[in-house]
Structures are given as C-alpha cells and as structure tokens.
Motif scaffolding. Structure first.
Motif, short mmCIF file in Angstrom:
data_model
loop_
_atom_site.label_atom_id
_atom_site.label_comp_id
_atom_site.label_asym_id
_atom_site.label_seq_id
_atom_site.Cartn_x
_atom_site.Cartn_y
_atom_site.Cartn_z
N VAL A 112 2.83 13.03 7.45
CA VAL A 112 3.37 12.00 6.20
C VAL A 112 4.68 12.93 5.94
O VAL A 112 5.84 12.32 5.68
N GLN A 113 4.92 14.15 5.39
CA GLN A 113 5.90 14.77 5.01
C GLN A 113 7.14 14.62 6.10
O GLN A 113 8.12 14.75 5.70
N GLN A 114 6.64 14.90 7.34
CA GLN A 114 7.98 14.67 8.51
C GLN A 114 8.70 13.26 8.48
O GLN A 114 9.62 13.16 8.28
N HIS A 115 7.62 12.41 7.97
CA HIS A 115 8.16 10.94 7.93
C HIS A 115 8.97 10.78 6.64
O HIS A 115 10.04 10.20 6.57
N ILE A 116 8.46 11.37 5.52
CA ILE A 116 9.11 11.44 4.41
C ILE A 116 10.55 12.13 4.46
O ILE A 116 11.57 11.43 3.91
N ARG A 117 10.45 13.20 5.20
CA ARG A 117 11.87 14.06 5.40
C ARG A 117 12.75 12.87 5.87
O ARG A 117 14.07 12.93 5.66
N ALA A 118 12.39 12.20 6.98
CA ALA A 118 13.25 11.41 7.77
C ALA A 118 13.82 10.38 6.82
O ALA A 118 14.97 9.94 7.03
N ASN A 163 0.95 -1.11 0.06
CA ASN A 163 0.01 -0.03 0.03
C ASN A 163 0.79 1.19 0.13
O ASN A 163 0.19 2.43 0.03
N LEU A 164 2.10 0.97 0.01
CA LEU A 164 3.17 2.35 0.19
C LEU A 164 2.83 3.33 -0.88
O LEU A 164 2.79 4.47 -0.62
N ALA A 165 2.89 2.76 -1.96
CA ALA A 165 2.79 3.74 -3.17
C ALA A 165 1.56 4.73 -3.31
O ALA A 165 1.50 5.61 -3.66
N GLN A 166 0.40 3.84 -3.20
CA GLN A 166 -0.89 4.51 -3.28
C GLN A 166 -1.05 5.43 -1.76
O GLN A 166 -1.68 6.71 -2.05
N PHE A 167 -0.52 5.04 -0.65
CA PHE A 167 -0.51 5.88 0.52
C PHE A 167 0.12 7.07 0.26
O PHE A 167 -0.34 8.18 0.54
N LEU A 168 1.44 6.98 -0.28
CA LEU A 168 1.95 8.32 -0.74
C LEU A 168 1.51 9.19 -1.65
O LEU A 168 1.33 10.49 -1.55
N SER A 169 0.83 8.46 -2.68
CA SER A 169 0.29 9.33 -3.81
C SER A 169 -0.86 10.07 -3.14
O SER A 169 -1.21 11.18 -3.36
N ASP A 170 -1.68 9.48 -2.16
CA ASP A 170 -2.99 9.98 -1.72
C ASP A 170 -2.61 11.17 -0.38
O ASP A 170 -3.49 11.86 -0.25
N ASN A 171 -1.41 10.87 0.06
CA ASN A 171 -1.29 11.87 1.18
C ASN A 171 -0.14 12.65 1.30
O ASN A 171 0.63 12.80 2.30
N TRP A 172 0.66 12.93 0.27
CA TRP A 172 1.75 13.38 0.00
C TRP A 172 1.80 14.75 0.56
O TRP A 172 3.07 15.13 1.24
N THR A 173 0.93 15.56 0.51
CA THR A 173 1.20 16.80 1.07
C THR A 173 0.76 17.10 2.47
O THR A 173 0.74 18.07 3.31
N ASP A 174 0.28 15.85 3.14
CA ASP A 174 -0.11 15.86 4.72
C ASP A 174 1.11 16.13 5.62
O ASP A 174 2.20 15.71 5.30
N SER A 224 10.27 15.91 -8.76
CA SER A 224 8.80 16.24 -8.64
C SER A 224 8.33 15.03 -7.80
O SER A 224 9.01 14.18 -7.46
N PRO A 225 7.09 15.37 -7.14
CA PRO A 225 6.51 14.34 -6.17
C PRO A 225 6.60 13.12 -6.62
O PRO A 225 6.84 12.14 -6.01
N GLU A 226 6.15 12.86 -7.99
CA GLU A 226 6.01 11.53 -8.42
C GLU A 226 7.35 10.88 -8.46
O GLU A 226 7.65 9.63 -8.19
N GLU A 227 8.71 11.30 -8.83
CA GLU A 227 9.99 10.81 -8.71
C GLU A 227 10.39 10.61 -7.47
O GLU A 227 10.84 9.72 -7.08
N ALA A 228 9.98 11.46 -6.40
CA ALA A 228 10.36 11.37 -5.02
C ALA A 228 9.55 10.24 -4.51
O ALA A 228 10.30 9.51 -3.60
N GLN A 229 8.32 9.88 -4.71
CA GLN A 229 7.61 8.92 -4.21
C GLN A 229 8.01 7.76 -4.77
O GLN A 229 8.34 6.75 -3.96
#
Length: 226
Positions: free
Chosen positions: A23-29, A9-20, A54-59
């Motif tokens: 979530v961004q705190q965890h992504i930054r870590a 579910n990670l790919a879809q979760f990131l796509s759906d919640n990327w700007t949260d 881009s968000p897509e590449e980072a995801q």
C-alpha cells in the motif's frame, strides 16, 4: 460498481492498511504524482508530504487527491495502480463480485467447451480489472473459458483500427469475429473494420438511435447469437 467502491472505501482502506508495504508503494506514487502536479500548476492538485505529515493528514490528502483525479477521469499510472490494488483486495476478500447475466455465462461456457469457439474480452476497463471481474464472478471463476483480454492499450473502442489490431493479434480475419456490445459507437467502429456485430440489448442500456436499431442485429440473449 468498481469506481464507487474506491470512493466509498478509500478512507477506511488507507486507515486499516496504511503501514502495509505494498500500500505504501502505491501511496508514494500518488504523492509523487500530486507533488509533480503542484509544480506543473495543475488545478486541484494537493501537495502531500509523507515524510513530515501525520498519517491522518496524509490520508486525508490522498483521499482528496484520488477523488479529484477520478472525477477528472485522469489516465495516470499512479491512480490506476492504487485502484487495481484496491479492486484486487475487494475481490479476494469477497467484498466485490463480478455480476454476470445467466445467459451470458451459459453461452460463454457452451461456446468454449462444446463449440470450440474462442471468447475474448475487449473493454475500456483494464485487463487486470477484467480478470478480477471474471475470476471472482457471482458464477464462480470464468477465466478458464476466456481465451484473452484487451483494453484500450490496443486502441480506442470507437476506432476501427483497434479491431483490426485485435484481429491481427488473434491471428484471424476480421470477418470471422463476432463483436457484441451495447454501445452503438463501438458497433459502428467494429462494423467498419469488417467484423460481424451484434448490439446487446439489456435493461438500463442507453437507448439506441433509430439508425442503429435498423442497421444492426439486436439480441437480448447471448444463447441466441449462434
């Protein structure tokens, strides 16, 4: 169930919640750890530039990073943080449920309510994950019946000293604790620490050695433990 939930579910979760923001705190870590791994020459590490990609590449890179770290069984804060957040999301949204044996649930309730026994959970899964599993189980919220939780921060489950630390933390003698597990190495460690032990025998468990089957008490039903 928990780890496949992340990878599936990670790919879809990131796509759906990327700007949260959370979530961004965890992504930054995750990105900071990935870039530190690059500097340290860690194989499979992937550089992640959240500010310029881009968000897509980072995801895509976050997904790749999380998957290889999970396959390598890395015990790092950034990975555990994201996993914990996703599990919490999964449980609170109803996509995940802790699956419990009927007899185990009945026994836990009986011990804590009628017999005055205290029930503790000691698992290789984090305390946070334990609370999600028992708090959002297929038998409802079981946390009121649990007196406390321990994970490997107290020590390895196959080391006898870990069980002595738990006994000290609870405030009881080791011999007054009954430890139940389906892992004979854990049973052996607890036994060495002086705890009473029972091997839980369930369908799908690893086959016990002849030594374990002969030397330790076996049980197929939690209601028969006392």
């Amino acid at each position: 169930v928990l780890f496949p939930y992340i990878t599936s579910n990670l790919a879809q979760f990131l796509s759906d919640n990327w700007t949260d923001a959370a979530v961004q705190q965890h992504i930054r870590a995750i990105a900071d750890q990935a870039n530190a791994d690059i500097k340290d020459g860690i194989p499979n590490a992937v550089a992640i530039d959240l500010d310029n990609e881009s968000p897509e590449e980072a995801q895509k890179k976050v997904v790749e990073t999380v998957r290889w770290q999970m396959n390598a069984d890395r015990k790092i804060a950034s990975l555990k943080g994201l996993q914990g957040y996703m599990w919490r999301f999964g449980y609170t949204s109803g996509k995940l449920r802790g699956v419990m044996y009927d007899d185990a649930v009945e026994a836990i309730k009986k011990w804590s309510q009628e017999a005055g026994r205290r029930v503790y959970i000691y698992s290789s899964g984090s305390v946070e994950a334990q609370k999600l599993i028992f708090g959002f189980s297929d038998h409802g919220d079981l946390l009121p019946y649990i007196s406390g939780h321990y994970d490997t921060n107290i020590g390895s489950k196959v080391t006898s000293d870990s069980y002595l630390r738990i006994a000290r933390d609870i405030g009881v003698a080791p011999e007054s604790i009954l430890f139940v597990s389906d892992n004979e190495n854990e049973i052996r460690a607890a036994d060495s620490a002086g705890l009473k032990t029972v091997v839980s025998v369930r369908p799908g468990n690893h086959k016990l050695s002849g030594e374990a089957a002969e030397n330790y008490r076996l049980s197929t039903d939690f209601l028969d433990l006392f």
